[in-house]
Motif scaffolding. Structure first.
Motif, PDB file in Angstrom:
ATOM      1  N   LEU A  78       0.824  -1.196   0.000  1.00 26.31           N
ATOM      2  CA  LEU A  78       0.000   0.000   0.000  1.00 26.31           C
ATOM      3  C   LEU A  78       0.871   1.264   0.000  1.00 26.31           C
ATOM      4  CD1 LEU A  78      -2.843   1.176   0.074  1.00 26.31           C
ATOM      5  CD2 LEU A  78      -2.739   1.083   2.566  1.00 26.31           C
ATOM      6  N   ILE A  79       1.918   1.269   0.786  1.00 25.06           N
ATOM      7  CA  ILE A  79       2.830   2.421   0.832  1.00 25.06           C
ATOM      8  C   ILE A  79       3.520   2.613  -0.516  1.00 25.06           C
ATOM      9  CG2 ILE A  79       4.992   3.275   1.842  1.00 25.06           C
ATOM     10  CD1 ILE A  79       4.010   2.045   4.514  1.00 25.06           C
ATOM     11  N   VAL A  80       3.998   1.530  -1.112  1.00 24.76           N
ATOM     12  CA  VAL A  80       4.648   1.615  -2.420  1.00 24.76           C
ATOM     13  C   VAL A  80       3.662   2.119  -3.472  1.00 24.76           C
ATOM     14  CG1 VAL A  80       5.677   0.234  -4.280  1.00 24.76           C
ATOM     15  CG2 VAL A  80       6.412  -0.113  -1.916  1.00 24.76           C
ATOM     16  N   PHE A  81       2.440   1.627  -3.441  1.00 23.89           N
ATOM     17  CA  PHE A  81       1.419   2.063  -4.389  1.00 23.89           C
ATOM     18  C   PHE A  81       1.143   3.561  -4.240  1.00 23.89           C
ATOM     19  CE2 PHE A  81      -3.027   3.044  -5.291  1.00 23.89           C
ATOM     20  CZ  PHE A  81      -3.060   2.737  -6.653  1.00 23.89           C
ATOM     21  N   ILE A  82       0.990   4.031  -3.013  1.00 22.32           N
ATOM     22  CA  ILE A  82       0.702   5.448  -2.768  1.00 22.32           C
ATOM     23  C   ILE A  82       1.862   6.322  -3.245  1.00 22.32           C
ATOM     24  CG2 ILE A  82       0.385   7.185  -0.953  1.00 22.32           C
ATOM     25  CD1 ILE A  82      -1.295   5.053   0.535  1.00 22.32           C
ATOM     26  N   VAL A  83       3.086   5.916  -2.966  1.00 25.65           N
ATOM     27  CA  VAL A  83       4.248   6.696  -3.393  1.00 25.65           C
ATOM     28  C   VAL A  83       4.336   6.735  -4.918  1.00 25.65           C
ATOM     29  CG1 VAL A  83       6.782   6.747  -3.418  1.00 25.65           C
ATOM     30  CG2 VAL A  83       5.560   6.354  -1.273  1.00 25.65           C
ATOM     31  N   LEU A  84       4.151   5.588  -5.570  1.00 24.81           N
ATOM     32  CA  LEU A  84       4.209   5.549  -7.035  1.00 24.81           C
ATOM     33  C   LEU A  84       3.057   6.342  -7.667  1.00 24.81           C
ATOM     34  CD1 LEU A  84       5.331   1.876  -7.731  1.00 24.81           C
ATOM     35  CD2 LEU A  84       6.678   3.972  -7.950  1.00 24.81           C
ATOM     36  N   ALA A  85       1.875   6.245  -7.096  1.00 25.37           N
ATOM     37  CA  ALA A  85       0.734   7.004  -7.611  1.00 25.37           C
ATOM     38  C   ALA A  85       0.981   8.504  -7.448  1.00 25.37           C
ATOM     39  CB  ALA A  85      -0.548   6.589  -6.900  1.00 25.37           C
ATOM     40  N   VAL A 128       1.174  11.198 -10.537  1.00 24.54           N
ATOM     41  CA  VAL A 128       0.324  12.393 -10.571  1.00 24.54           C
ATOM     42  C   VAL A 128       1.195  13.646 -10.665  1.00 24.54           C
ATOM     43  CG1 VAL A 128      -1.234  13.817  -9.174  1.00 24.54           C
ATOM     44  CG2 VAL A 128      -1.655  11.371  -9.418  1.00 24.54           C
ATOM     45  N   THR A 129       2.281  13.686  -9.923  1.00 28.67           N
ATOM     46  CA  THR A 129       3.190  14.836  -9.970  1.00 28.67           C
ATOM     47  C   THR A 129       3.810  14.973 -11.354  1.00 28.67           C
ATOM     48  OG1 THR A 129       3.685  14.598  -7.626  1.00 28.67           O
ATOM     49  CG2 THR A 129       5.242  15.871  -8.944  1.00 28.67           C
ATOM     50  N   ALA A 130       4.259  13.873 -11.911  1.00 26.93           N
ATOM     51  CA  ALA A 130       4.882  13.911 -13.237  1.00 26.93           C
ATOM     52  C   ALA A 130       3.899  14.375 -14.306  1.00 26.93           C
ATOM     53  CB  ALA A 130       5.436  12.535 -13.592  1.00 26.93           C
ATOM     54  N   LEU A 131       2.652  13.959 -14.207  1.00 28.57           N
ATOM     55  CA  LEU A 131       1.652  14.350 -15.197  1.00 28.57           C
ATOM     56  C   LEU A 131       1.171  15.784 -15.015  1.00 28.57           C
ATOM     57  CD1 LEU A 131      -0.496  11.098 -15.444  1.00 28.57           C
ATOM     58  CD2 LEU A 131       1.246  11.914 -17.039  1.00 28.57           C
ATOM     59  N   SER A 132       1.244  16.289 -13.792  1.00 26.04           N
ATOM     60  CA  SER A 132       0.745  17.648 -13.553  1.00 26.04           C
ATOM     61  C   SER A 132       1.789  18.711 -13.890  1.00 26.04           C
ATOM     62  CB  SER A 132       0.284  17.796 -12.105  1.00 26.04           C
ATOM     63  OG  SER A 132       1.388  17.669 -11.238  1.00 26.04           O
TER      64      SER A 132
END
Length: 148
Positions: free
Chosen positions: A8-15, A19-23
């Protein structure tokens, strides 16, 4: 910590990273900065047309659209296939650069700084045909597409 919590932590960090890269939209800022610097540099002379890509010294686009609020917007899409919405605010118009059928960059321009063409092209203009002239008019400087 359990595997579920770690996953869950890895998923949240990657997500969050995705999102940061796309924004972050560096291309818009880069092209807009180049346009406004070129406009302020007075590298153009009224009555002497020039190539828009050479003016910007930016060549990574196929076509350009002129978007004036209230005059409709051509069907444009983002890199992910979503409909594109212009970011031009009240009192602005935009040059939208398209590469491979999707919007690559948008340059909002204040009408006081440079007016839009009197006859807004309804279809995107090919890069090789994007020859423009900036002329002084009664309402201030205005861009004209002369190479189509």
């Amino acid at each position: 910590m359990t595997r579920t919590k770690s996953a869950l932590i890895v998923f949240i960090v990657l997500a969050g990273a995705l999102v940061t890269a796309l924004s972050i939209d560096y291309t818009d800022t880069y092209v807009a900065d180049r346009f406004h610097k070129a406009l302020e540099s007075d590298r153009f002379q009224p009555g002497q047309p020039f190539s828009l890509d050479a003016f910007l010294e930016y060549y990574d686009w196929d076509t350009v659209c002129v978007i004036v609020p209230g005059q409709g917007c051509p069907d444009l899409s983002t890199l992910f296939g979503f409909p594109y919405a212009s970011r031009a605010k009240e009192g602005e118009w935009s040059l939208v650069f398209i590469k491979g059928g999707v919007v690559g960059a948008e340059v909002p321009i204040r009408r006081e700084k440079l007016g839009p063409p009197l006859e807004v092209p309804q279809a995107p203009i090919n890069r090789w045909a994007a020859i423009v002239d900036i002329r002084n008019t009664e309402s201030g400087p205005r861009m004209f597409f002369v190479g189509q």
